[in-house]
Motif scaffolding. Structure first.
Motif, PDB file in Angstrom:
ATOM      1  N   SER A 198     -12.469   7.346  35.184  1.00  0.00           N
ATOM      2  CA  SER A 198     -12.766   7.944  36.689  1.00  0.00           C
ATOM      3  C   SER A 198     -12.875   9.621  36.580  1.00  0.00           C
ATOM      4  N   SER A 199     -13.464  10.094  37.672  1.00  0.00           N
ATOM      5  CA  SER A 199     -13.669  11.474  37.970  1.00  0.00           C
ATOM      6  C   SER A 199     -12.372  11.788  38.505  1.00  0.00           C
ATOM      7  N   ARG A 200     -11.488  10.970  39.044  1.00  0.00           N
ATOM      8  CA  ARG A 200     -10.296  11.430  39.705  1.00  0.00           C
ATOM      9  C   ARG A 200      -9.005  11.440  38.742  1.00  0.00           C
ATOM     10  N   LYS A 201      -8.539  12.592  38.709  1.00  0.00           N
ATOM     11  CA  LYS A 201      -7.381  13.106  37.687  1.00  0.00           C
ATOM     12  C   LYS A 201      -6.239  11.996  38.005  1.00  0.00           C
ATOM     13  N   GLU A 202      -5.810  11.769  39.338  1.00  0.00           N
ATOM     14  CA  GLU A 202      -4.674  10.926  39.667  1.00  0.00           C
ATOM     15  C   GLU A 202      -4.794   9.555  39.068  1.00  0.00           C
ATOM     16  N   ILE A 203      -5.998   8.996  39.034  1.00  0.00           N
ATOM     17  CA  ILE A 203      -6.250   7.823  38.652  1.00  0.00           C
ATOM     18  C   ILE A 203      -6.013   7.728  37.179  1.00  0.00           C
ATOM     19  N   ARG A 204      -6.632   8.692  36.371  1.00  0.00           N
ATOM     20  CA  ARG A 204      -6.623   8.778  34.999  1.00  0.00           C
ATOM     21  C   ARG A 204      -4.937   8.919  34.482  1.00  0.00           C
ATOM     22  N   PHE A 205      -4.270   9.647  35.090  1.00  0.00           N
ATOM     23  CA  PHE A 205      -3.150  10.028  34.821  1.00  0.00           C
ATOM     24  C   PHE A 205      -2.280   8.428  34.806  1.00  0.00           C
ATOM     25  N   MET A 206      -2.393   7.838  35.882  1.00  0.00           N
ATOM     26  CA  MET A 206      -1.791   6.439  36.294  1.00  0.00           C
ATOM     27  C   MET A 206      -2.248   5.430  35.017  1.00  0.00           C
ATOM     28  N   THR A 207      -3.542   5.579  34.617  1.00  0.00           N
ATOM     29  CA  THR A 207      -4.049   4.696  33.813  1.00  0.00           C
ATOM     30  C   THR A 207      -3.648   4.867  32.354  1.00  0.00           C
ATOM     31  N   ILE A 208      -3.526   6.156  32.209  1.00  0.00           N
ATOM     32  CA  ILE A 208      -2.966   6.697  30.807  1.00  0.00           C
ATOM     33  C   ILE A 208      -1.689   6.024  30.730  1.00  0.00           C
ATOM     34  N   ASP A 209      -0.682   6.008  31.445  1.00  0.00           N
ATOM     35  CA  ASP A 209       0.567   5.407  31.718  1.00  0.00           C
ATOM     36  C   ASP A 209       0.587   3.984  31.297  1.00  0.00           C
ATOM     37  N   ALA A 210      -0.327   3.376  31.964  1.00  0.00           N
ATOM     38  CA  ALA A 210      -0.341   1.927  32.012  1.00  0.00           C
ATOM     39  C   ALA A 210      -0.788   1.473  30.599  1.00  0.00           C
ATOM     40  N   VAL A 211      -1.930   2.164  29.681  1.00  0.00           N
ATOM     41  CA  VAL A 211      -2.374   1.685  28.581  1.00  0.00           C
ATOM     42  C   VAL A 211      -1.311   2.107  27.741  1.00  0.00           C
ATOM     43  N   GLU A 212      -0.390   3.213  27.725  1.00  0.00           N
ATOM     44  CA  GLU A 212       0.610   3.552  26.927  1.00  0.00           C
ATOM     45  C   GLU A 212       1.618   2.547  26.846  1.00  0.00           C
ATOM     46  N   ARG A 213       2.023   1.785  27.861  1.00  0.00           N
ATOM     47  CA  ARG A 213       3.040   0.921  28.314  1.00  0.00           C
ATOM     48  C   ARG A 213       2.532  -0.419  27.128  1.00  0.00           C
ATOM     49  N   ILE A 214       1.303  -0.624  27.580  1.00  0.00           N
ATOM     50  CA  ILE A 214       0.860  -1.820  27.149  1.00  0.00           C
ATOM     51  C   ILE A 214       0.799  -1.687  25.582  1.00  0.00           C
ATOM     52  N   GLY A 215       0.050  -0.654  25.123  1.00  0.00           N
ATOM     53  CA  GLY A 215      -0.017  -0.284  23.660  1.00  0.00           C
ATOM     54  C   GLY A 215       1.468  -0.184  22.772  1.00  0.00           C
ATOM     55  N   ILE A 216       2.510   0.400  23.397  1.00  0.00           N
ATOM     56  CA  ILE A 216       3.882   0.347  22.764  1.00  0.00           C
ATOM     57  C   ILE A 216       4.330  -1.030  22.755  1.00  0.00           C
ATOM     58  N   GLU A 217       4.177  -1.942  23.905  1.00  0.00           N
ATOM     59  CA  GLU A 217       4.946  -3.393  23.671  1.00  0.00           C
ATOM     60  C   GLU A 217       4.097  -3.992  22.873  1.00  0.00           C
ATOM     61  N   ALA A 218       2.890  -4.065  22.769  1.00  0.00           N
ATOM     62  CA  ALA A 218       2.156  -5.262  21.834  1.00  0.00           C
ATOM     63  C   ALA A 218       2.716  -5.088  20.481  1.00  0.00           C
ATOM     64  N   LYS A 219       2.533  -6.342  19.897  1.00  0.00           N
ATOM     65  CA  LYS A 219       2.927  -6.343  18.388  1.00  0.00           C
ATOM     66  C   LYS A 219       1.688  -6.277  17.620  1.00  0.00           C
ATOM     67  N   SER A 220       0.824  -6.549  17.898  1.00  0.00           N
ATOM     68  CA  SER A 220      -0.679  -6.764  17.302  1.00  0.00           C
ATOM     69  C   SER A 220      -1.067  -5.202  16.893  1.00  0.00           C
ATOM     70  N   LYS A 221      -1.224  -4.837  15.659  1.00  0.00           N
ATOM     71  CA  LYS A 221      -2.149  -3.518  15.189  1.00  0.00           C
ATOM     72  C   LYS A 221      -3.325  -3.601  15.873  1.00  0.00           C
ATOM     73  N   GLN A 222      -4.188  -4.667  16.096  1.00  0.00           N
ATOM     74  CA  GLN A 222      -5.319  -4.627  16.623  1.00  0.00           C
ATOM     75  C   GLN A 222      -5.422  -4.360  18.064  1.00  0.00           C
ATOM     76  N   THR A 223      -4.397  -4.656  18.894  1.00  0.00           N
ATOM     77  CA  THR A 223      -4.158  -4.524  20.178  1.00  0.00           C
ATOM     78  C   THR A 223      -3.794  -3.162  20.277  1.00  0.00           C
ATOM     79  N   LYS A 224      -2.935  -2.549  19.480  1.00  0.00           N
ATOM     80  CA  LYS A 224      -2.288  -1.050  19.484  1.00  0.00           C
ATOM     81  C   LYS A 224      -3.651  -0.262  19.365  1.00  0.00           C
ATOM     82  N   GLU A 225      -4.319  -0.326  18.534  1.00  0.00           N
ATOM     83  CA  GLU A 225      -5.673   0.385  17.814  1.00  0.00           C
ATOM     84  C   GLU A 225      -6.350   0.464  19.135  1.00  0.00           C
ATOM     85  N   LYS A 226      -6.507  -0.772  19.924  1.00  0.00           N
ATOM     86  CA  LYS A 226      -7.461  -0.787  21.125  1.00  0.00           C
ATOM     87  C   LYS A 226      -6.981   0.119  22.056  1.00  0.00           C
TER      88      LYS A 226
END
Length: 263
Positions: A198-226
Motif C-alpha cells: 500500500s501507499s499508506r505507511k500506516e497500513i504498511r506498518f500494521m502489515t509488517i507487524d502481522a507478517v512478523e507475528r506469523i513468521g515467528i510462530e510458524a514452524k516450517s522453514k518454507q513458511t518463515k522464508e515466505k
C-alpha cells in the motif's frame, strides 16, 4: 436381565422420542418457511421482525437442518442494499452459527457473508468482518472453516479504504495465531502481500507487524522464508527509512526464530 416387557417398553419409548423429535423439527422448518414472504417484503418494518423470528427458531433448535434452512432464508435480507436490513441479518447469521458446533452450519454461515463482506458501505463490511471472526473462533479453528474465513477476508484486505483494510489485516493475523496450521499461515501471508504494498505507511506498518507475528510462530522453514519474502519491498525507493528499518527488524526476528527446530 431385561424382560420382554421391559424391552418392549424401551423400544416404544425410543420410537416415541424419535417421532416427537421429527415432529418438532418439521414444525420448526415449517415455521421458518412461513416467514419467507415477510422476509422478502420491501418494507423494513416487515422484514426485520421476520428475520428475528427465523433467528429465534434456529438458535433454539438442536437440529442442524433447521439452522441450515434458516441460513438459506437469511441469504435474501443479507443481500439487501440497506444497512438497516442487512446488518441485523448478519447478526442473526452469526447467532445461528454460534449456537452449534456443526461444521456444515459454520460453512454455510460464512458463505452467506460473501455479499456483505464486499458491500459498498463501510458499516456493513465491518460488521461482516467481525462476524467472520466470531464464527471462525467458535469453530475451534477447524481447518476447513479457517481457510474459508481467510479466503473471505481476501476482499476487504485488498480494499483501498483503510477503515476496512486495517480490521481485515488484524482479523487475518488473529485467526491464524495459535492454529499451528502451516497452510493457514501461508494463505494469510499471501493475503498480506497487497496491504504491505500500500501507499499508506500506516497500513504498511500494521502489515509488517502481522507478517512478523506469523513468521515467528510458524514452524516450517518454507513458511518463515515466505514471510521474509513478503517483508522485502519490491521497490525500496517506495519505502521510508522507518519502514525499511521496521521490516529489517521483523526479518531479523524471523531469521532468529529459525535457529529453533523447524520442519
Amino acid at each position: 436381565m431385561k424382560t420382554p416387557v421391559m424391552l418392549i417398553g424401551f423400544t416404544f419409548a425410543t420410537t416415541m422420542l424419535i417421532a416427537t423429535t421429527g415432529y418438532v423439527q418439521t414444525e420448526d422448518l415449517q415455521a421458518i418457511k412461513a416467514q419467507l414472504r415477510a422476509i422478502k417484503n420491501a418494507e423494513a418494518e416487515v422484514r426485520i421482525p421476520a428475520l428475528y423470528k427465523v433467528k429465534t427458531i434456529a438458535t433454539a433448535s438442536e437440529h442442524a437442518q433447521v439452522k441450515l434452512t434458516a441460513l438459506d432464508v437469511l441469504r435474501e435480507p443479507v443481500k439487501s442494499s440497506q444497512d438497516h436490513v442487512r446488518i441485523p441479518a448478519v447478526y442473526a447469521i452469526t447467532d445461528i452459527a454460534t449456537s452449534t458446533q456443526d461444521v456444515d452450519v459454520h460453512r454455510n454461515a460464512l458463505n452467506a457473508l460473501r455479499e456483505p463482506v464486499k458491500a459498498g458501505t463501510i458499516a456493513i463490511r465491518l460488521v461482516a468482518i467481525d462476524a467472520v471472526n466470531i464464527i471462525t473462533v467458535h469453530s475451534n479453528s477447524s481447518k476447513e472453516i479457517l481457510l474459508t474465513a481467510l479466503a473471505l477476508l481476501n476482499e476487504p484486505v485488498d480494499s483501498h479504504n483503510d477503515s476496512v483494510r486495517m480490521p481485515a489485516v488484524n482479523s487475518i493475523v488473529r485467526l491464524v495465531e495459535g492454529s499451528g496450521d502451516e497452510a493457514a499461515y501461508q494463505r494469510a501471508l499471501d493475503s498480506l502481500r497487497q496491504p504491505i504494498a500500500s501507499s499508506r505507511k500506516e497500513i504498511r506498518f500494521m502489515t509488517i507487524d502481522a507478517v512478523e507475528r506469523i513468521g515467528i510462530e510458524a514452524k516450517s522453514k518454507q513458511t518463515k522464508e515466505k514471510a521474509i519474502q513478503v517483508l522485502t519491498p519490491a521497490k525500496k525507493s517506495d519505502w521510508s527509512d522507518a519502514l525499511v528499518e521496521r521490516a529489517f527488524e521483523a526479518t531479523f526476528k524471523i531469521r532468529e526464530s529459525m535457529s529453533a527446530k523447524v520442519t
